[in-house]
Design a protein around this motif. Structure first.
Motif, PDB file in Angstrom:
ATOM      1  N   CYS A   1       0.837  -1.183   0.000  1.00  0.00           N
ATOM      2  CA  CYS A   1       0.000   0.000   0.000  1.00  0.00           C
ATOM      3  C   CYS A   1       0.881   1.245   0.000  1.00  0.00           C
ATOM      4  O   CYS A   1       1.557   1.530   0.975  1.00  0.00           O
ATOM      5  N   ARG A   2       0.878   1.952  -1.112  1.00  0.00           N
ATOM      6  CA  ARG A   2       1.751   3.109  -1.232  1.00  0.00           C
ATOM      7  C   ARG A   2       0.978   4.399  -1.409  1.00  0.00           C
ATOM      8  O   ARG A   2       1.566   5.455  -1.571  1.00  0.00           O
ATOM      9  N   SER A   3      -0.322   4.282  -1.465  1.00  0.00           N
ATOM     10  CA  SER A   3      -1.097   5.504  -1.685  1.00  0.00           C
ATOM     11  C   SER A   3      -2.529   5.268  -1.219  1.00  0.00           C
ATOM     12  O   SER A   3      -2.940   4.131  -0.975  1.00  0.00           O
ATOM     13  N   MET A   4      -3.263   6.339  -1.133  1.00  0.00           N
ATOM     14  CA  MET A   4      -4.653   6.235  -0.726  1.00  0.00           C
ATOM     15  C   MET A   4      -5.470   5.473  -1.770  1.00  0.00           C
ATOM     16  O   MET A   4      -6.451   4.828  -1.442  1.00  0.00           O
ATOM     17  N   ARG A   5      -5.064   5.575  -3.042  1.00  0.00           N
ATOM     18  CA  ARG A   5      -5.764   4.852  -4.100  1.00  0.00           C
ATOM     19  C   ARG A   5      -5.699   3.340  -3.837  1.00  0.00           C
ATOM     20  O   ARG A   5      -6.700   2.639  -3.903  1.00  0.00           O
ATOM     21  N   ASP A   6      -4.477   2.866  -3.509  1.00  0.00           N
ATOM     22  CA  ASP A   6      -4.303   1.454  -3.155  1.00  0.00           C
ATOM     23  C   ASP A   6      -5.170   1.112  -1.944  1.00  0.00           C
ATOM     24  O   ASP A   6      -5.844   0.092  -1.900  1.00  0.00           O
ATOM     25  N   LEU A   7      -5.104   1.998  -0.956  1.00  0.00           N
ATOM     26  CA  LEU A   7      -5.821   1.738   0.297  1.00  0.00           C
ATOM     27  C   LEU A   7      -7.313   1.621   0.039  1.00  0.00           C
ATOM     28  O   LEU A   7      -7.975   0.736   0.564  1.00  0.00           O
ATOM     29  N   GLN A   8      -7.818   2.519  -0.827  1.00  0.00           N
ATOM     30  CA  GLN A   8      -9.260   2.512  -1.075  1.00  0.00           C
ATOM     31  C   GLN A   8      -9.697   1.219  -1.753  1.00  0.00           C
ATOM     32  O   GLN A   8     -10.762   0.696  -1.478  1.00  0.00           O
ATOM     33  N   LYS A   9      -8.843   0.700  -2.633  1.00  0.00           N
ATOM     34  CA  LYS A   9      -9.154  -0.590  -3.273  1.00  0.00           C
ATOM     35  C   LYS A   9      -9.269  -1.686  -2.216  1.00  0.00           C
ATOM     36  O   LYS A   9     -10.202  -2.486  -2.222  1.00  0.00           O
TER      37      LYS A   9
ATOM     38  N   THR B   1       3.040   9.207  -6.136  1.00  0.00           N
ATOM     39  CA  THR B   1       2.318   9.465  -4.895  1.00  0.00           C
ATOM     40  C   THR B   1       2.427  10.928  -4.519  1.00  0.00           C
ATOM     41  O   THR B   1       3.271  11.316  -3.722  1.00  0.00           O
ATOM     42  N   LYS B   2       1.555  11.723  -5.117  1.00  0.00           N
ATOM     43  CA  LYS B   2       1.577  13.155  -4.830  1.00  0.00           C
ATOM     44  C   LYS B   2       0.682  13.427  -3.636  1.00  0.00           C
ATOM     45  O   LYS B   2      -0.475  13.025  -3.616  1.00  0.00           O
ATOM     46  N   GLY B   3       1.237  14.095  -2.654  1.00  0.00           N
ATOM     47  CA  GLY B   3       0.420  14.525  -1.515  1.00  0.00           C
ATOM     48  C   GLY B   3      -0.101  15.922  -1.789  1.00  0.00           C
ATOM     49  O   GLY B   3       0.342  16.582  -2.731  1.00  0.00           O
ATOM     50  N   LEU B   4      -1.009  16.365  -0.972  1.00  0.00           N
ATOM     51  CA  LEU B   4      -1.528  17.722  -1.131  1.00  0.00           C
ATOM     52  C   LEU B   4      -0.385  18.725  -1.081  1.00  0.00           C
ATOM     53  O   LEU B   4      -0.357  19.706  -1.828  1.00  0.00           O
ATOM     54  N   SER B   5       0.588  18.456  -0.199  1.00  0.00           N
ATOM     55  CA  SER B   5       1.702  19.394  -0.068  1.00  0.00           C
ATOM     56  C   SER B   5       2.523  19.467  -1.346  1.00  0.00           C
ATOM     57  O   SER B   5       3.086  20.506  -1.673  1.00  0.00           O
ATOM     58  N   SER B   6       2.590  18.347  -2.104  1.00  0.00           N
ATOM     59  CA  SER B   6       3.332  18.366  -3.364  1.00  0.00           C
ATOM     60  C   SER B   6       2.629  19.296  -4.360  1.00  0.00           C
ATOM     61  O   SER B   6       3.283  20.088  -5.050  1.00  0.00           O
ATOM     62  N   TRP B   7       1.300  19.176  -4.430  1.00  0.00           N
ATOM     63  CA  TRP B   7       0.523  20.085  -5.280  1.00  0.00           C
ATOM     64  C   TRP B   7       0.756  21.521  -4.828  1.00  0.00           C
ATOM     65  O   TRP B   7       1.000  22.409  -5.646  1.00  0.00           O
ATOM     66  N   ASN B   8       0.679  21.726  -3.530  1.00  0.00           N
ATOM     67  CA  ASN B   8       0.819  23.087  -3.019  1.00  0.00           C
ATOM     68  C   ASN B   8       2.170  23.692  -3.346  1.00  0.00           C
ATOM     69  O   ASN B   8       2.255  24.854  -3.750  1.00  0.00           O
ATOM     70  N   SER B   9       3.238  22.912  -3.202  1.00  0.00           N
ATOM     71  CA  SER B   9       4.553  23.516  -3.463  1.00  0.00           C
ATOM     72  C   SER B   9       4.720  23.792  -4.953  1.00  0.00           C
ATOM     73  O   SER B   9       5.404  24.745  -5.336  1.00  0.00           O
ATOM     74  N   MET B  10       4.067  22.968  -5.796  1.00  0.00           N
ATOM     75  CA  MET B  10       4.116  23.232  -7.236  1.00  0.00           C
ATOM     76  C   MET B  10       3.342  24.510  -7.581  1.00  0.00           C
ATOM     77  O   MET B  10       3.812  25.354  -8.351  1.00  0.00           O
ATOM     78  N   ILE B  11       2.168  24.661  -6.981  1.00  0.00           N
ATOM     79  CA  ILE B  11       1.357  25.872  -7.224  1.00  0.00           C
ATOM     80  C   ILE B  11       2.121  27.112  -6.761  1.00  0.00           C
ATOM     81  O   ILE B  11       2.231  28.103  -7.486  1.00  0.00           O
ATOM     82  N   ILE B  12       2.697  27.032  -5.555  1.00  0.00           N
ATOM     83  CA  ILE B  12       3.430  28.171  -5.007  1.00  0.00           C
ATOM     84  C   ILE B  12       4.674  28.459  -5.855  1.00  0.00           C
ATOM     85  O   ILE B  12       4.987  29.620  -6.134  1.00  0.00           O
ATOM     86  N   GLY B  13       5.357  27.386  -6.284  1.00  0.00           N
ATOM     87  CA  GLY B  13       6.546  27.560  -7.126  1.00  0.00           C
ATOM     88  C   GLY B  13       6.213  28.299  -8.411  1.00  0.00           C
ATOM     89  O   GLY B  13       6.916  29.240  -8.797  1.00  0.00           O
ATOM     90  N   LEU B  14       5.137  27.888  -9.078  1.00  0.00           N
ATOM     91  CA  LEU B  14       4.719  28.561 -10.316  1.00  0.00           C
ATOM     92  C   LEU B  14       4.337  30.012 -10.033  1.00  0.00           C
ATOM     93  O   LEU B  14       4.720  30.922 -10.776  1.00  0.00           O
ATOM     94  N   ALA B  15       3.609  30.206  -8.933  1.00  0.00           N
ATOM     95  CA  ALA B  15       3.161  31.555  -8.582  1.00  0.00           C
ATOM     96  C   ALA B  15       4.351  32.482  -8.347  1.00  0.00           C
ATOM     97  O   ALA B  15       4.402  33.597  -8.868  1.00  0.00           O
ATOM     98  N   MET B  16       5.325  31.996  -7.596  1.00  0.00           N
ATOM     99  CA  MET B  16       6.500  32.806  -7.269  1.00  0.00           C
ATOM    100  C   MET B  16       7.334  33.095  -8.504  1.00  0.00           C
ATOM    101  O   MET B  16       8.022  34.096  -8.575  1.00  0.00           O
TER     102      MET B  16
END
Length: 548
Positions: A31-39, A317-332
């Motif tokens: 189990c490496r992600s929530m997707r796996d877990l949900q299955k 396995t992208k966490g919310l924080s990975s999305w956030n740092s990408m969004i912030i990186g692009l914004a900056m």
DNA sequence: ATAGGGTTAG
């Protein structure tokens, strides 16, 4: 739960045994992600095992405590357990203690105390102290400490160590070291907690002293010391410790690499960062969502947006924080449109729910790219659709974007309607905008607020003087400058680091110390001219000259 | 055969 569900459960204990074993052993190994877990969770529900307290507890434990988990999902699972036992309570309390809302651990503990079916046990307390530690609320935690003393269980090393950690993490180093010194049998965890406490409170030399004095050092000791150095800007020391750690045969892990990536991000050392990234791949260090975030953040801060995107897009396995740092990186980086696009993908495709940091990224993107209506739209989406309470930073973005658009009245209205005290940065945006748009009266109000909040803040004096000068009120401009001189306020010089071919070059404001300064500043001046010709906006000018 | 301490991003 519907009692009829029980009727659907397989009657054969053999089939139950088989599915339980295959599902649950999968949970541990693959189990490496929530997707796996949900299955797996779906499988458990299908086979009727979702009523089995042990099976559910293991699902709960994964969601609540694994770095791949999801605490909100965990809470959903927990709240559907009809009669949670002490295991279930402890797991969910622990999960929240290391989440972004540790307050929930305390709420849950109170519900646990009110519940007639379970009692807290020794194992419940460490998570609660961790929650207080992460909240920075050692005073409230001290009450629980009192309860521990009454129960006579302070001697339990697990409990005692989290209490030491709580005090030291919150800056109560006197209380922490009292407990640390009181017991002669403190173990390495207590030492590590003290090291972290001193480092977090800026006393990194005290951390190093303890580190050298320790009877022996675990991997956590090394990692804590390295992160302590990075936190305090001692980047060379951090890399030196990394070397020493390896020489002593301690294997660097996820934590080590996250700290070092952070060091590279801070200093803009792209080559070093790339090296750490390669080290992670070569040494099979698990790229959990936090490591992934650190890699993305490093590439963004070092200016390699393309590489950051590449890493982000190929990660499984992208966490919310990975999305956030990408969004912030692009914004900056000024890629406002792309940042918003990324946010929309997060909303629509990831199955994750944006949080306050995601919105901070979007709002930063709007403010950096001058998108006023978008900023207002996302601000209301955040507060209304997502019910997220804006922080001072969110308001800051809103004020900033209004200021840049010259909507000074609207900006001032946002600031004055705040329920909390506006920060210096906010007033600073307004003051700067007032200077740009020649609104001296409002600028004066802003400057006064800034000087009230922080009399040592230089930009208040400087911008105020400039605003006066701009409208020909030279006398008052001189007064503002004199006031600053009188109070003997000096600006801490700004400094930036640029890495070129593995050498980091330091540039300090108004100090021309680089061996090739003449060439560098000539090119910079040329670039400035080109920018002035092409850009419509007026650039901040005269700051350096004023401070000289 | 599901639960406790210290290290991590924005």
């Amino acid at each position: 739960m519907n009692p009829r569900c029980n009727a659907l459960q397989p009657s054969s204990s053999i089939s139950k045994f088989i599915s339980e074993n295959s599902c649950l052993s999968m949970l541990e190994k693959n189990c490496r992600s929530m997707r796996d877990l949900q299955k797996l969770h779906a499988q458990l529900i299908k086979t009727g095992l979702s009523m089995d307290i042990i099976a559910v507890s293991r699902v709960l434990s994964f969601c609540a405590t694994s770095p791949f988990g999801d605490i909100n999902y965990a809470y959903q699972v927990f709240s559907r357990i009809e009669q949670p036992n002490a295991f279930s309570w402890n797991t969910i309390i622990r999960g929240f203690s290391q989440s972004s809302c540790p307050q929930n651990s305390i709420h849950l503990f109170i519900s646990m105390l009110h519940s007639s079916t379970v009692e807290p046990i020794k194992l419940t307390y460490p998570s609660l102290f961790k929650a207080y530690a992460n909240l920075g609320q050692a005073q409230d935690g001290a009450q629980l400490h009192g309860r521990i003393l009454k129960l006579g269980i302070e001697c339990d090393p697990f409990i005692r160590n989290t209490i030491i950690y709580m005090y030291s993490n919150c800056g109560y180093l006197v209380e922490a070291s009292r407990l640390f010194n009181e017991y002669s049998d403190v173990d390495i965890v207590a030492w590590n907690s003290m090291i972290i406490g001193y480092a977090k409170n800026g006393q990194v030399s005290e951390s190093l002293r303890l580190f050298d004095k320790m009877p022996w050092r675990s991997d956590v000791s090394w990692n804590s010391m390295i992160s302590g150095c990075v936190r305090n800007g001692k980047l060379k020391e951090a890399f030196h410790l990394f070397q020493r750690m390896q020489n002593e045969g301690i294997k660097p892990n996820e934590f080590t690499t996250v700290s070092l990536l952070n060091a590279c991000a801070q200093s803009g050392a792209l080559k070093q960062g790339e090296w750490i990234h390669a080290y992670i791949q070569k040494n099979k260090i698990q790229v959990n969502p936090i490591v992934l975030t650190a890699i993305i953040d490093m590439y963004c801060k070092c200016g390699s947006i393309g590489k950051a995107l590449q890493v982000f897009e190929t990660a499984s396995t992208k966490g919310l924080s990975s999305w956030n740092s990408m969004i912030i990186g692009l914004a900056m980086n000024g890629d406002g449109k792309e940042a918003i696009q990324m946010f929309l993908e997060l909303e629509r495709l990831s199955g994750l729910r944006p949080n306050d940091v995601s919105f901070l990224g979007v709002l930063t993107a709007c403010s950096h790219s001058g998108m006023v209506t978008e900023a207002q739209y996302y601000f209301s989406q955040m507060t209304e659709t997502y019910q997220i309470k804006p922080t001072i930073k969110h308001y800051g973005c809103l004020v900033d974007v209004l200021c840049r658009a010259g909507l000074l009245e609207e900006a001032e209205e946002v600031i004055t309607e705040l329920t909390e005290t506006p920060d210096v940065i906010m007033w600073g945006s307004l003051l700067f905008a007032c200077k740009q748009h020649g609104n001296v009266e409002m600028g004066k109000r802003a400057a006064e607020r800034i000087l009230e909040l922080d009399p040592t803040e230089t930009s208040g004096y400087v911008l105020l003087a400039n605003a006066f000068a701009l409208t020909g009120r030279y006398e008052e401009a001189i007064d503002a400058r004199a006031l600053m001189k009188e109070r003997d306020i000096r600006k801490e010089p700004g400094c930036s680091l640029v890495e070129v071919e593995e050498v980091v070059h330091e540039f300090v404001v108004a100090r021309r110390s680089h061996p090739r300064e003449k060439e560098i500043y000539r090119v910079l001046d040329e670039l400035g001219l080109i920018l002035k010709e092409t850009a419509e906006c007026v650039f901040q000018d005269g700051l350096d000259g004023f401070l000289d």
